[in-house]
Design a protein around this motif. Structure first.
Motif, PDB file in Angstrom:
ATOM      1  N   GLY A   1       0.820  -1.205   0.000  1.00 40.25           N
ATOM      2  CA  GLY A   1       0.000   0.000   0.000  1.00 40.25           C
ATOM      3  C   GLY A   1       0.851   1.252   0.000  1.00 40.25           C
ATOM      4  N   ALA A   2       1.942   1.224   0.784  1.00 39.13           N
ATOM      5  CA  ALA A   2       2.851   2.371   0.829  1.00 39.13           C
ATOM      6  C   ALA A   2       3.512   2.605  -0.528  1.00 39.13           C
ATOM      7  CB  ALA A   2       3.911   2.142   1.906  1.00 39.13           C
ATOM      8  N   VAL A   3       3.941   1.515  -1.159  1.00 41.28           N
ATOM      9  CA  VAL A   3       4.565   1.632  -2.483  1.00 41.28           C
ATOM     10  C   VAL A   3       3.565   2.201  -3.494  1.00 41.28           C
ATOM     11  CG1 VAL A   3       5.544   0.334  -4.412  1.00 41.28           C
ATOM     12  CG2 VAL A   3       6.213  -0.222  -2.065  1.00 41.28           C
ATOM     13  N   THR A   4       2.344   1.660  -3.467  1.00 46.08           N
ATOM     14  CA  THR A   4       1.305   2.127  -4.391  1.00 46.08           C
ATOM     15  C   THR A   4       0.966   3.594  -4.139  1.00 46.08           C
ATOM     16  OG1 THR A   4       0.351  -0.108  -4.425  1.00 46.08           O
ATOM     17  CG2 THR A   4      -1.025   1.703  -5.229  1.00 46.08           C
ATOM     18  N   GLY A   5       0.821   3.944  -2.857  1.00 39.27           N
ATOM     19  CA  GLY A   5       0.478   5.322  -2.512  1.00 39.27           C
ATOM     20  C   GLY A   5       1.544   6.311  -2.929  1.00 39.27           C
ATOM     21  N   GLU A   6       2.815   5.914  -2.787  1.00 41.05           N
ATOM     22  CA  GLU A   6       3.913   6.792  -3.200  1.00 41.05           C
ATOM     23  C   GLU A   6       3.939   6.954  -4.720  1.00 41.05           C
ATOM     24  OE1 GLU A   6       6.027   8.633  -1.576  1.00 41.05           O
ATOM     25  OE2 GLU A   6       5.410   8.056   0.437  1.00 41.05           O
ATOM     26  N   LEU A   7       3.708   5.853  -5.440  1.00 46.77           N
ATOM     27  CA  LEU A   7       3.704   5.924  -6.900  1.00 46.77           C
ATOM     28  C   LEU A   7       2.540   6.792  -7.406  1.00 46.77           C
ATOM     29  CD1 LEU A   7       4.559   2.229  -7.857  1.00 46.77           C
ATOM     30  CD2 LEU A   7       6.048   4.226  -8.066  1.00 46.77           C
ATOM     31  N   LEU A   8       1.397   6.676  -6.750  1.00 44.62           N
ATOM     32  CA  LEU A   8       0.220   7.455  -7.156  1.00 44.62           C
ATOM     33  C   LEU A   8       0.236   8.878  -6.591  1.00 44.62           C
ATOM     34  CD1 LEU A   8      -2.606   4.773  -6.722  1.00 44.62           C
ATOM     35  CD2 LEU A   8      -1.545   5.546  -8.844  1.00 44.62           C
ATOM     36  N   LYS A   9       1.164   9.132  -5.639  1.00 48.04           N
ATOM     37  CA  LYS A   9       1.282  10.447  -5.000  1.00 48.04           C
ATOM     38  C   LYS A   9      -0.052  10.901  -4.404  1.00 48.04           C
ATOM     39  CE  LYS A   9       5.055  11.842  -8.060  1.00 48.04           C
ATOM     40  NZ  LYS A   9       5.553  12.823  -9.055  1.00 48.04           N
ATOM     41  N   ILE A  10      -0.656   9.995  -3.627  1.00 48.47           N
ATOM     42  CA  ILE A  10      -1.967  10.274  -3.054  1.00 48.47           C
ATOM     43  C   ILE A  10      -1.915  11.461  -2.101  1.00 48.47           C
ATOM     44  CG2 ILE A  10      -3.793   9.346  -1.571  1.00 48.47           C
ATOM     45  CD1 ILE A  10      -3.191   6.598  -2.710  1.00 48.47           C
ATOM     46  N   GLU A  11      -0.879  11.530  -1.272  1.00 48.20           N
ATOM     47  CA  GLU A  11      -0.784  12.627  -0.312  1.00 48.20           C
ATOM     48  C   GLU A  11      -0.711  13.974  -1.031  1.00 48.20           C
ATOM     49  OE1 GLU A  11       1.551  13.584   3.791  1.00 48.20           O
ATOM     50  OE2 GLU A  11       2.786  12.993   2.103  1.00 48.20           O
ATOM     51  N   ALA A  12       0.069  14.060  -2.091  1.00 47.92           N
ATOM     52  CA  ALA A  12       0.197  15.311  -2.839  1.00 47.92           C
ATOM     53  C   ALA A  12      -1.151  15.721  -3.429  1.00 47.92           C
ATOM     54  CB  ALA A  12       1.233  15.158  -3.950  1.00 47.92           C
ATOM     55  N   ARG A  13      -1.905  14.751  -3.945  1.00 50.57           N
ATOM     56  CA  ARG A  13      -3.222  15.051  -4.502  1.00 50.57           C
ATOM     57  C   ARG A  13      -4.172  15.512  -3.405  1.00 50.57           C
ATOM     58  NH1 ARG A  13      -3.552  12.485  -9.674  1.00 50.57           N
ATOM     59  NH2 ARG A  13      -1.788  11.063 -10.019  1.00 50.57           N
ATOM     60  N   PHE A  14      -4.101  14.836  -2.251  1.00 48.42           N
ATOM     61  CA  PHE A  14      -4.915  15.182  -1.098  1.00 48.42           C
ATOM     62  C   PHE A  14      -4.625  16.611  -0.658  1.00 48.42           C
ATOM     63  CE2 PHE A  14      -7.347  12.055   1.535  1.00 48.42           C
ATOM     64  CZ  PHE A  14      -8.057  12.988   2.286  1.00 48.42           C
ATOM     65  N   GLU A  15      -3.349  16.951  -0.578  1.00 48.60           N
ATOM     66  CA  GLU A  15      -2.962  18.280  -0.132  1.00 48.60           C
ATOM     67  C   GLU A  15      -3.376  19.354  -1.133  1.00 48.60           C
ATOM     68  OE1 GLU A  15       1.211  18.045   0.678  1.00 48.60           O
ATOM     69  OE2 GLU A  15       0.903  17.260   2.712  1.00 48.60           O
ATOM     70  N   ARG A  16      -3.297  19.048  -2.426  1.00 49.06           N
ATOM     71  CA  ARG A  16      -3.741  20.018  -3.437  1.00 49.06           C
ATOM     72  C   ARG A  16      -5.227  20.308  -3.280  1.00 49.06           C
ATOM     73  NH1 ARG A  16      -0.095  17.461  -7.071  1.00 49.06           N
ATOM     74  NH2 ARG A  16      -1.750  16.159  -7.935  1.00 49.06           N
ATOM     75  N   LEU A  17      -6.011  19.236  -3.052  1.00 44.09           N
ATOM     76  CA  LEU A  17      -7.449  19.412  -2.833  1.00 44.09           C
ATOM     77  C   LEU A  17      -7.700  20.245  -1.580  1.00 44.09           C
ATOM     78  CD1 LEU A  17     -10.457  18.812  -3.280  1.00 44.09           C
ATOM     79  CD2 LEU A  17     -10.115  16.641  -2.073  1.00 44.09           C
ATOM     80  N   ALA A  18      -6.967  19.925  -0.503  1.00 44.40           N
ATOM     81  CA  ALA A  18      -7.152  20.640   0.759  1.00 44.40           C
ATOM     82  C   ALA A  18      -6.809  22.123   0.617  1.00 44.40           C
ATOM     83  CB  ALA A  18      -6.291  19.990   1.847  1.00 44.40           C
ATOM     84  N   HIS A  19      -5.719  22.417  -0.066  1.00 46.67           N
ATOM     85  CA  HIS A  19      -5.314  23.811  -0.227  1.00 46.67           C
ATOM     86  C   HIS A  19      -6.246  24.558  -1.187  1.00 46.67           C
ATOM     87  CE1 HIS A  19      -1.790  23.716   2.258  1.00 46.67           C
ATOM     88  NE2 HIS A  19      -1.332  22.637   1.645  1.00 46.67           N
ATOM     89  N   ARG A  20      -6.821  23.839  -2.144  1.00 43.75           N
ATOM     90  CA  ARG A  20      -7.809  24.457  -3.023  1.00 43.75           C
ATOM     91  C   ARG A  20      -9.048  24.850  -2.222  1.00 43.75           C
ATOM     92  NH1 ARG A  20      -8.349  20.498  -6.951  1.00 43.75           N
ATOM     93  NH2 ARG A  20      -6.317  21.124  -7.739  1.00 43.75           N
ATOM     94  N   LEU A  21      -9.459  23.964  -1.312  1.00 47.52           N
ATOM     95  CA  LEU A  21     -10.584  24.288  -0.428  1.00 47.52           C
ATOM     96  C   LEU A  21     -10.229  25.451   0.487  1.00 47.52           C
ATOM     97  CD1 LEU A  21     -11.746  20.680   0.560  1.00 47.52           C
ATOM     98  CD2 LEU A  21     -13.017  22.325  -0.825  1.00 47.52           C
ATOM     99  N   GLU A  22      -8.974  25.455   0.937  1.00 45.82           N
ATOM    100  CA  GLU A  22      -8.513  26.532   1.812  1.00 45.82           C
ATOM    101  C   GLU A  22      -8.636  27.886   1.106  1.00 45.82           C
ATOM    102  OE1 GLU A  22      -5.194  25.912   4.839  1.00 45.82           O
ATOM    103  OE2 GLU A  22      -4.181  27.024   3.272  1.00 45.82           O
TER     104      GLU A  22
END
Length: 234
Positions: A67-88
């Motif tokens: 899951g960690a390998v997949t999440g890093e490859l998909l850059k889920i955290e970066a996408r999550f943060e972009r969404l969060a900052h867009r809402l911000e």
């Protein structure tokens, strides 16, 4: 109506956020102590979930690593943060403080857990709302505390909760009881528990962990268990 449990949960989160936001200013020292206390409770909840399926510990380790390998490859955290900052940015006129951290922390806490999945499945299959009603009480109180420390971004977590739990309830209502089996629930609970422990560690300020990048483990764990079970019964 099979979405009643999810709707009540969303209302509880919004109500808890409103109460936390309008509470009198909490002294910084008290806020730090309360935050650590909440973090310890979150860790305890996560550990109880993670230790509930020790028979599949090797499977869980494999799932978390993959899951960690997949999440890093998909850059889920970066996408999550972009969404969060867009809402911000969208809510900047209403609130000048940080929103992203509260949104991310609350979304992970409210969505990553067996009660979300089990409750939504029961909601969709049987119209049984009791589990989600109990979760609503926990989420409401958590929203009060989190909002007082992380700001009103916590309330925005109601959106992914509505989509996530609502979709699970809808799928369960349409496609039967596949999700409501130990083969699916047990590994999701254990893997999700580890992620909740990680959230607690972050809240306590002990270490920053890329929890969103670990999210694929929750999907991988039940898939692997179902495949192993199918192979062993061939």
């Amino acid at each position: 109506m099979f979405l009643i449990g999810t709707i009540v949960d969303v209302v509880a989160i919004l109500l808890g956020t409103a109460i936390g936001y309008f509470l009198p200013r909490i002294p910084d020292r008290m806020r730090e102590t309360v935050t650590v206390g909440v973090a310890l409770c979150v860790i305890a909840i996560g550990l109880s979930m993670a230790l509930s399926d020790m028979n599949d510990i090797v499977l869980i380790i494999f799932s978390v690593v993959m899951g960690a390998v997949t999440g890093e490859l998909l850059k889920i955290e970066a996408r999550f943060e972009r969404l969060a900052h867009r809402l911000e940015e969208r809510f900047r006129r209403l609130y000048r403080g940080p929103i992203a951290q509260g949104f991310i922390s609350a979304t992970l806490l409210f969505c990553v857990g067996s009660m979300s999945i089990v409750g939504a499945v029961q909601d969709g299959l049987q119209g049984d709302h009791k589990t989600l009603f109990a979760k609503s009480v926990l989420d409401g109180f958590s929203a009060v505390v989190l909002t007082s420390t992380l700001g009103p971004g916590v309330g925005l977590a109601a959106i992914p909760v509505l989509v996530y739990q609502g979709l699970i309830a809808l799928i369960s209502n349409l496609f039967g009881s596949f999700l409501d089996t130990p083969l699916v629930i047990e590994p999701i609970t254990a893997a999700g528990g580890l992620l909740i422990v990680a959230i607690g560690i972050q809240l306590a300020g002990l270490r920053r962990i890329s929890v969103p990048n670990l999210l694929p483990a929750i999907v991988i764990a039940p898939m692997v268990k179902v495949v192993i079970h199918a192979i062993s019964h061939m």
